[in-house]
Enzyme design. Structure first.
Site, PDB file in Angstrom:
ATOM      1  N   HIS A 139      34.652  49.034  44.222  1.00  0.00           N
ATOM      2  CA  HIS A 139      35.075  48.321  45.435  1.00  0.00           C
ATOM      3  C   HIS A 139      34.157  48.493  46.642  1.00  0.00           C
ATOM      4  O   HIS A 139      34.599  48.352  47.784  1.00  0.00           O
ATOM      5  CB  HIS A 139      36.484  48.774  45.849  1.00  0.00           C
ATOM      6  CG  HIS A 139      37.581  48.398  44.909  1.00  0.00           C
ATOM      7  ND1 HIS A 139      37.678  48.915  43.646  1.00  0.00           N
ATOM      8  CD2 HIS A 139      38.647  47.575  45.063  1.00  0.00           C
ATOM      9  CE1 HIS A 139      38.755  48.434  43.052  1.00  0.00           C
ATOM     10  NE2 HIS A 139      39.358  47.601  43.890  1.00  0.00           N
ATOM     11  N   ASP A 189      30.582  42.149  43.202  1.00  0.00           N
ATOM     12  CA  ASP A 189      31.606  43.184  43.175  1.00  0.00           C
ATOM     13  C   ASP A 189      32.715  42.870  42.178  1.00  0.00           C
ATOM     14  O   ASP A 189      33.004  41.704  41.890  1.00  0.00           O
ATOM     15  CB  ASP A 189      32.218  43.353  44.565  1.00  0.00           C
ATOM     16  CG  ASP A 189      32.822  44.736  44.756  1.00  0.00           C
ATOM     17  OD1 ASP A 189      32.056  45.711  44.739  1.00  0.00           O
ATOM     18  OD2 ASP A 189      34.043  44.843  44.920  1.00  0.00           O
ATOM     19  N   GLY A 190      33.359  43.937  41.694  1.00  0.00           N
ATOM     20  CA  GLY A 190      34.491  43.763  40.787  1.00  0.00           C
ATOM     21  C   GLY A 190      35.712  43.194  41.481  1.00  0.00           C
ATOM     22  O   GLY A 190      36.554  42.568  40.839  1.00  0.00           O
ATOM     23  N   HIS A 191      35.846  43.453  42.774  1.00  0.00           N
ATOM     24  CA  HIS A 191      36.973  42.924  43.545  1.00  0.00           C
ATOM     25  C   HIS A 191      36.431  42.025  44.640  1.00  0.00           C
ATOM     26  O   HIS A 191      35.862  42.473  45.623  1.00  0.00           O
ATOM     27  CB  HIS A 191      37.782  44.059  44.162  1.00  0.00           C
ATOM     28  CG  HIS A 191      39.134  43.631  44.660  1.00  0.00           C
ATOM     29  ND1 HIS A 191      39.335  42.511  45.452  1.00  0.00           N
ATOM     30  CD2 HIS A 191      40.373  44.167  44.470  1.00  0.00           C
ATOM     31  CE1 HIS A 191      40.614  42.382  45.725  1.00  0.00           C
ATOM     32  NE2 HIS A 191      41.267  43.370  45.143  1.00  0.00           N
ATOM     33  N   HIS A 268      43.188  39.571  37.530  1.00  0.00           N
ATOM     34  CA  HIS A 268      43.815  40.173  38.709  1.00  0.00           C
ATOM     35  C   HIS A 268      44.057  39.100  39.763  1.00  0.00           C
ATOM     36  O   HIS A 268      43.128  38.452  40.235  1.00  0.00           O
ATOM     37  CB  HIS A 268      42.892  41.270  39.240  1.00  0.00           C
ATOM     38  CG  HIS A 268      43.475  42.120  40.301  1.00  0.00           C
ATOM     39  ND1 HIS A 268      43.419  41.772  41.639  1.00  0.00           N
ATOM     40  CD2 HIS A 268      44.117  43.313  40.258  1.00  0.00           C
ATOM     41  CE1 HIS A 268      43.991  42.720  42.358  1.00  0.00           C
ATOM     42  NE2 HIS A 268      44.425  43.672  41.540  1.00  0.00           N
ATOM     43  N   GLU A 320      47.949  43.802  37.265  1.00  0.00           N
ATOM     44  CA  GLU A 320      48.403  43.023  38.439  1.00  0.00           C
ATOM     45  C   GLU A 320      47.926  41.584  38.313  1.00  0.00           C
ATOM     46  O   GLU A 320      47.372  41.015  39.258  1.00  0.00           O
ATOM     47  CB  GLU A 320      47.866  43.664  39.727  1.00  0.00           C
ATOM     48  CG  GLU A 320      48.243  45.124  39.880  1.00  0.00           C
ATOM     49  CD  GLU A 320      47.587  45.802  41.063  1.00  0.00           C
ATOM     50  OE1 GLU A 320      46.439  45.446  41.399  1.00  0.00           O
ATOM     51  OE2 GLU A 320      48.214  46.678  41.670  1.00  0.00           O
ATOM     52  N   CYS A 338      49.995  41.183  48.407  1.00  0.00           N
ATOM     53  CA  CYS A 338      48.625  40.764  48.741  1.00  0.00           C
ATOM     54  C   CYS A 338      48.244  39.467  48.034  1.00  0.00           C
ATOM     55  O   CYS A 338      47.445  38.686  48.563  1.00  0.00           O
ATOM     56  CB  CYS A 338      47.625  41.856  48.366  1.00  0.00           C
ATOM     57  SG  CYS A 338      47.681  43.313  49.428  1.00  0.00           S
ATOM     58  N   CYS A 416      47.510  48.746  50.218  1.00  0.00           N
ATOM     59  CA  CYS A 416      46.837  47.514  50.629  1.00  0.00           C
ATOM     60  C   CYS A 416      47.794  46.514  51.262  1.00  0.00           C
ATOM     61  O   CYS A 416      47.410  45.748  52.146  1.00  0.00           O
ATOM     62  CB  CYS A 416      46.110  46.888  49.444  1.00  0.00           C
ATOM     63  SG  CYS A 416      47.160  46.617  48.001  1.00  0.00           S
TER      64      CYS A 416
END
Length: 655
Positions: A139, A189-191, A268, A320, A338, A416
């Protein structure tokens, strides 16, 4: 390929002052309770609440304290989201104490920034030699994105540049690390988060390289050879998380295909909608029709096949994530707060590309139900998961439901959602209107005032709204001078076309296009437009392929979805059946938190006592008549722990 027309831009927060009987209470609750509470939580000063360590990590990274890094690898993002929420709050309500707290945090963050511009407390304190070695899991760019968003919000709210300069130094450094050039990392990025943040930074600074870097991250995703697999092999085929084995699962990160080839929402859910938001942002600024087409395809899949009636998305706690079309279980749902906030981001960007009432309908659905439902009425307790059916004992004892909480916790190790709610509600004014050269689009019916320039003419617009309890909305306009322009009004899907529009008392229809009524005329100071929307009580059924809702109905009135709690209807809620003709009625109940309209109607209840200890039997069902009561979903869980369901059985009425 469809050509996008009628593009518009959000009216900036500083130009919208909300004053609404329903929403102002929530904005005030966030300002007066949630933001101060979250500030204390981030500083680990709330007894009985799990420590955050977020601010402590910055103090260690800045050299102000000694110690070890604690918390999630992405803990920095909680501070950034709180700062963003605080900045929006300062923009709409000056507060010297809050401004001082913000300035002190910004000083701390600036002290933690490394000489080359890098800023991440985990890698500064714990793994200083491993920057950018595990983008899949760690992240780094996600945290950078939230910092950038906070910096832009703070600059726009206060005019102060300190945090913006920190963000620009960081973004400039990132630009030297990533890109197509030789010697740079060809990855992402992974997220997802950095992409939409860089677009905001471009808008604030007009630095073209930030837009180009956002475009690079979007374009690079999903290309072969797959970056996450290459990175995993370079790490010796190891993951940051001990529980994860094997190569990275590409669909989880939406990196299984180039983004323009993706047509089904997978993986996700928060990462997905953050990425789709950035895609729509870029499509609007570059005119990329193929990117816009991908956004439309992904939107259609989510909204028509993978979205809950409450505006929740992400049906499984495993990752998720999205699963498959029509797989929408109610009691094991994830529907992370979120994710609904990200869906609202995506919806607003789609509205800016092309005004279509469905986009605003979804934005409104998620806002009125999941988002405000995730926060308790006291402003200090929050849901991470937003279920549509709750059996508290099963939540405690069934491992498959351990993620579902029957009451809102005070904080989370992964926190978050609470600051995400705060930053959305404090910036709510940015979601009400968009405008272009000659049209003001009203997407949400929330009372307040705005001022926009239409054809070079400054126009003040005052909106009064009685939603969600009544469908009456009024607009009063005060243009600088009489001139022709257009007010475009969303006709919500829930009113089923039953809307009456009057201008200065005379009924009109305007031009109806994609769910908006375009009222074009020469507007003079004092002109009034009245909009009356039907608020019929609707019994809603799900598509037959949604197996969890077979033979069941949900109740909706206006934008609000309703639910049934055992405190009103007895337990178990699963024993309740809505009558074939329930004769549903509404009334205002002042005893509910904040007061709310409740729905009542006829139904049946099976009695467990008559079973005499039997688990199964061949005898016909026995049920007694009952008057059933439903409350708005956003209020569930505010009267103590009890059972809840959105969907309940209904007697068949064959036609």
């Amino acid at each position: 390929m469809r050509v996008v027309t009628e593009r518009s831009a959000a009216v900036p927060l500083q130009q919208v002052k909300l004053n609404d009987p329903f929403w102002s209470r929530y904005i005030r609750l966030v300002r007066e309770v949630a933001i101060p509470y979250q500030y204390e939580a981030l500083h680990d000063r709330i007894p009985g609440v799990e420590p955050s360590h977020a601010v402590a990590n910055f103090r260690i990274a800045a050299g102000r304290e000694q110690g070890e890094y604690k918390g999630m690898v992405f803990q920095d993002s909680d501070v950034a989201k709180w700062l963003e929420a605080a900045a929006y709050s300062l923009a709409i309500h000056p507060d010297p104490k809050l401004e001082q707290q913000v300035d002190e945090l910004i000083d701390l963050i600036a002290d933690a920034q490394q000489p080359d511009g890098y800023l991440n407390t985990y890698f500064t304190v714990k793994e200083p030699t491993k920057r950018w070695t595990n983008l899949t899991d760690c992240h780094e760019l996600y945290c950078a994105g939230h910092l950038i968003e906070a910096a832009v919000a703070h600059y726009r709210a206060t005019g102060k540049r300190k945090l913006l300069d920190v963000a620009c130094r960081f973004a400039d450094y990132i630009d030297t690390v990533f890109g197509p050039e030789e010697g740079k990392i060809h990855g992402f990025d992974g997220h997802q988060e950095i992409e939409l943040a860089l677009v905001k930074l471009y808008e604030a600074t007009h630095e073209e390289k930030y837009l180009q870097l956002a475009q690079y991250f979007i374009d690079e995703r999903g290309r072969e050879p797959h970056f996450f697999h290459q990175e995993w092999e370079r790490r010796g085929k190891s993951s940051f998380y001990a529980s994860v084995s094997g190569a990275p699962h590409l669909p989880y990160h939406q990196s299984h295909l180039p983004v323009r080839e993706q047509k089904v929402a997978v993986g996700h859910s928060v990462r997905a909608v953050y990425m789709y938001t950035a895609m729509a942002d870029l499509a609007a600024r570059t005119g990329d029709a193929s990117l816009m087409e991908a956004c439309e395809n992904l939107w259609d899949n989510i909204v028509h096949k993978q979205m809950y009636i409450t505006g929740g998305i992400g049906s499984t706690h495993h990752g998720e994530a999205f699963t498959i079309d029509y797989d929408l279980p109610n009691d094991t749902v994830y529907a992370e707060t979120c994710a609904s906030i990200g869906l609202i981001f995506f919806a607003r960007r789609m509205l800016e590309l092309s005004p279509k009432s469905e986009y605003a309908d979804v934005m409104e659905r998620a806002l009125y139900n999941t988002v405000i439902g995730s926060m308790a009425q006291d402003g200090t307790h929050f849901f991470y998961v937003n279920p549509l059916e709750v059996w508290p004992d099963a939540c405690r004892h069934n491992p498959g439901k351990h993620h579902v909480k029957p009451v809102r916790p005070g904080w989370f190790a992964c926190a978050c959602c609470p600051p995400n709610v705060a930053r959305l509600l404090t910036s709510l004014g940015e979601y009400v209107y968009t405008s272009n050269e000659d049209t003001l689009f009203a997407h949400l019916y929330i009372g307040g005032e705005t001022a926009v320039s239409l054809r070079g003419n400054t126009v003040k617009v005052k909106q009064t709204s009685e939603l969600p309890w009544s469908g009456n909305v009024t607009f009063t306009v005060e243009p600088q001078q009489a001139a022709e322009w257009t007010l475009a009004l969303r006709i919500p899907g829930w009113c089923r076309g039953q809307a009456v529009i009057r201008v200065n008392g005379e009924e009109t229809t305007g031009l109806i296009r994609e769910g908006y009524a375009y009222i074009t005329r020469t507007w003079a100071s004092g002109d009034t437009l009245e909009l009356a929307l039907s608020l019929d009580i609707l019994q809603v059924r799900a598509h037959p392929l949604v197996r969890a809702n077979a033979g069941k109905a949900a109740i909706q009135r206006g934008p609000l979805v309703y639910c049934w709690e055992s405190v009103d209807n007895g337990a178990p809620i699963s024993a309740v059946t809505l009558a074939a003709d329930p004769k549903l009625t509404s009334r205002f109940d002042p005893d509910l938190p904040g007061g709310a309209v409740v729905i009542e109607g006829a139904g049946w209840r099976e009695e467990a006592e008559s079973w005499n200890g039997e688990l199964y039997r061949a005898a016909p069902r026995q049920a007694k008549s009952a008057t059933l009561k439903a409350i708005p979903y956003y209020l569930w869980g505010n009267r103590g722990e009890n059972e809840m369901a959105v969907w309940i059985r209904e007697e068949a009425s064959l036609v």
